[in-house]
Every structure is written in structure tokens, then in C-alpha cells.
Write a protein that holds these residues in place. Sequence first.
Motif, PDB file in Angstrom:
ATOM      1  N   ALA A 153      -4.800 -12.053   4.126  1.00 15.23           N
ATOM      2  CA  ALA A 153      -6.129 -11.436   4.074  1.00 15.23           C
ATOM      3  C   ALA A 153      -6.025  -9.915   4.182  1.00 15.23           C
ATOM      4  O   ALA A 153      -6.694  -9.189   3.432  1.00 15.23           O
ATOM      5  CB  ALA A 153      -7.014 -12.001   5.189  1.00 15.23           C
ATOM      6  N   ILE A 154      -5.183  -9.416   5.087  1.00 17.32           N
ATOM      7  CA  ILE A 154      -5.013  -7.963   5.230  1.00 17.32           C
ATOM      8  C   ILE A 154      -4.421  -7.381   3.951  1.00 17.32           C
ATOM      9  O   ILE A 154      -4.850  -6.326   3.474  1.00 17.32           O
ATOM     10  CB  ILE A 154      -4.145  -7.619   6.461  1.00 17.32           C
ATOM     11  CG1 ILE A 154      -4.931  -7.901   7.750  1.00 17.32           C
ATOM     12  CG2 ILE A 154      -3.699  -6.152   6.427  1.00 17.32           C
ATOM     13  CD1 ILE A 154      -4.122  -7.763   9.028  1.00 17.32           C
ATOM     14  N   ILE A 178       7.214  -3.405   2.235  1.00 20.57           N
ATOM     15  CA  ILE A 178       5.946  -3.202   2.947  1.00 20.57           C
ATOM     16  C   ILE A 178       5.546  -1.734   2.917  1.00 20.57           C
ATOM     17  O   ILE A 178       4.395  -1.406   2.635  1.00 20.57           O
ATOM     18  CB  ILE A 178       6.045  -3.695   4.410  1.00 20.57           C
ATOM     19  CG1 ILE A 178       6.112  -5.223   4.446  1.00 20.57           C
ATOM     20  CG2 ILE A 178       4.867  -3.203   5.243  1.00 20.57           C
ATOM     21  CD1 ILE A 178       6.445  -5.803   5.795  1.00 20.57           C
ATOM     22  N   SER A 179       6.490  -0.847   3.172  1.00 19.84           N
ATOM     23  CA  SER A 179       6.155   0.582   3.208  1.00 19.84           C
ATOM     24  C   SER A 179       5.747   1.102   1.837  1.00 19.84           C
ATOM     25  O   SER A 179       4.968   2.050   1.737  1.00 19.84           O
ATOM     26  CB  SER A 179       7.307   1.396   3.789  1.00 19.84           C
ATOM     27  OG  SER A 179       8.431   1.335   2.954  1.00 19.84           O
ATOM     28  N   SER A 180       6.221   0.468   0.779  1.00 18.01           N
ATOM     29  CA  SER A 180       5.879   0.929  -0.573  1.00 18.01           C
ATOM     30  C   SER A 180       4.494   0.458  -1.025  1.00 18.01           C
ATOM     31  O   SER A 180       3.999   0.899  -2.059  1.00 18.01           O
ATOM     32  CB  SER A 180       6.933   0.451  -1.579  1.00 18.01           C
ATOM     33  OG  SER A 180       6.797  -0.942  -1.807  1.00 18.01           O
ATOM     34  N   LEU A 181       3.848  -0.415  -0.247  1.00 18.36           N
ATOM     35  CA  LEU A 181       2.553  -0.960  -0.643  1.00 18.36           C
ATOM     36  C   LEU A 181       1.393  -0.013  -0.357  1.00 18.36           C
ATOM     37  O   LEU A 181       0.295  -0.214  -0.863  1.00 18.36           O
ATOM     38  CB  LEU A 181       2.300  -2.309   0.053  1.00 18.36           C
ATOM     39  CG  LEU A 181       3.267  -3.424  -0.314  1.00 18.36           C
ATOM     40  CD1 LEU A 181       2.970  -4.666   0.528  1.00 18.36           C
ATOM     41  CD2 LEU A 181       3.208  -3.748  -1.797  1.00 18.36           C
ATOM     42  N   GLY A 182       1.627   1.011   0.457  1.00 22.40           N
ATOM     43  CA  GLY A 182       0.582   1.991   0.723  1.00 22.40           C
ATOM     44  C   GLY A 182      -0.499   1.516   1.683  1.00 22.40           C
ATOM     45  O   GLY A 182      -1.635   1.973   1.615  1.00 22.40           O
ATOM     46  N   PRO A 184      -2.461   1.589   5.036  1.00 21.89           N
ATOM     47  CA  PRO A 184      -2.621   2.615   6.081  1.00 21.89           C
ATOM     48  C   PRO A 184      -1.907   2.207   7.375  1.00 21.89           C
ATOM     49  O   PRO A 184      -1.877   1.025   7.720  1.00 21.89           O
ATOM     50  CB  PRO A 184      -4.137   2.663   6.306  1.00 21.89           C
ATOM     51  CG  PRO A 184      -4.749   2.062   5.093  1.00 21.89           C
ATOM     52  CD  PRO A 184      -3.734   1.084   4.552  1.00 21.89           C
ATOM     53  N   PRO A 185      -1.338   3.185   8.083  1.00 22.15           N
ATOM     54  CA  PRO A 185      -0.559   2.886   9.294  1.00 22.15           C
ATOM     55  C   PRO A 185      -1.307   2.028  10.317  1.00 22.15           C
ATOM     56  O   PRO A 185      -0.716   1.150  10.933  1.00 22.15           O
ATOM     57  CB  PRO A 185      -0.223   4.265   9.868  1.00 22.15           C
ATOM     58  CG  PRO A 185      -0.307   5.184   8.703  1.00 22.15           C
ATOM     59  CD  PRO A 185      -1.331   4.608   7.773  1.00 22.15           C
ATOM     60  N   GLN A 211      -1.765  -3.265  12.874  1.00 18.57           N
ATOM     61  CA  GLN A 211      -2.525  -4.481  13.146  1.00 18.57           C
ATOM     62  C   GLN A 211      -1.783  -5.698  12.599  1.00 18.57           C
ATOM     63  O   GLN A 211      -1.674  -6.735  13.271  1.00 18.57           O
ATOM     64  CB  GLN A 211      -3.912  -4.382  12.510  1.00 18.57           C
ATOM     65  CG  GLN A 211      -4.758  -5.616  12.695  1.00 18.57           C
ATOM     66  CD  GLN A 211      -6.066  -5.543  11.917  1.00 18.57           C
ATOM     67  OE1 GLN A 211      -6.369  -4.553  11.258  1.00 18.57           O
ATOM     68  NE2 GLN A 211      -6.842  -6.597  11.978  1.00 18.57           N
ATOM     69  N   LEU A 212      -1.249  -5.561  11.395  1.00 21.33           N
ATOM     70  CA  LEU A 212      -0.508  -6.640  10.752  1.00 21.33           C
ATOM     71  C   LEU A 212       0.729  -7.014  11.577  1.00 21.33           C
ATOM     72  O   LEU A 212       0.969  -8.189  11.843  1.00 21.33           O
ATOM     73  CB  LEU A 212      -0.104  -6.203   9.340  1.00 21.33           C
ATOM     74  CG  LEU A 212       0.619  -7.191   8.467  1.00 21.33           C
ATOM     75  CD1 LEU A 212      -0.287  -8.369   8.131  1.00 21.33           C
ATOM     76  CD2 LEU A 212       1.066  -6.514   7.181  1.00 21.33           C
TER      77      LEU A 212
END
Length: 83
Positions: free
Chosen positions: A6-7, A36-40, A42-43, A48-49
Motif C-alpha cells: 500500500a505504501i 528501494i533508494s532508487s524508488l524516490g 520520501p525519507p 514508516q515502511l
Amino acid sequence: MNPILAILKEHNISDEQVNELFQTLTENPLMAMGVISSLGIPPEKLQQLMGLVMQNPALIKEAVDELGLDFSKVEEAKAKLNQ
């Protein structure tokens, strides 16, 4: 829907990217961090994820099952990391 998925969907991550992420996770968890870092995302959402996953690791299995991937590959990758 699984909260992890969902996130990802909330941030317009395509089905193809989600599948790539979980495929990478099942094959090489360390490489998954790069994906994951390449997906953009937000921090704050990424935090939260990660919190969700740390509080309830079974969510990864649920997401893998929901995507129709082989969870035993995740277990194999985890075992390799622990060696």
C-alpha cells in the motif's frame, strides 16, 4: 492490501518496480536496499515502511505471497546473510 504494498502504491511505484524490488529482496536482500533508494520514496515514508517491517516481519512474507513469489528464496537469502 499488504501495508508494505500500500505504501509503495501510494507513492506511484509501478507493479513492475514492486515486483523487481521483491524479486531482488528474495535473491539478494542487500541489493534490495539500493532498489528501494532508487524508488524516490520520501525519507519519512521510508522510515514508516521500515518501522512496519521491523515491528511485523511477517508482512514481507505476506507481500511476497500476494505478489506470487517464492518466499523460500527469502529464507535462503537470509541464511546466506547470516553465514
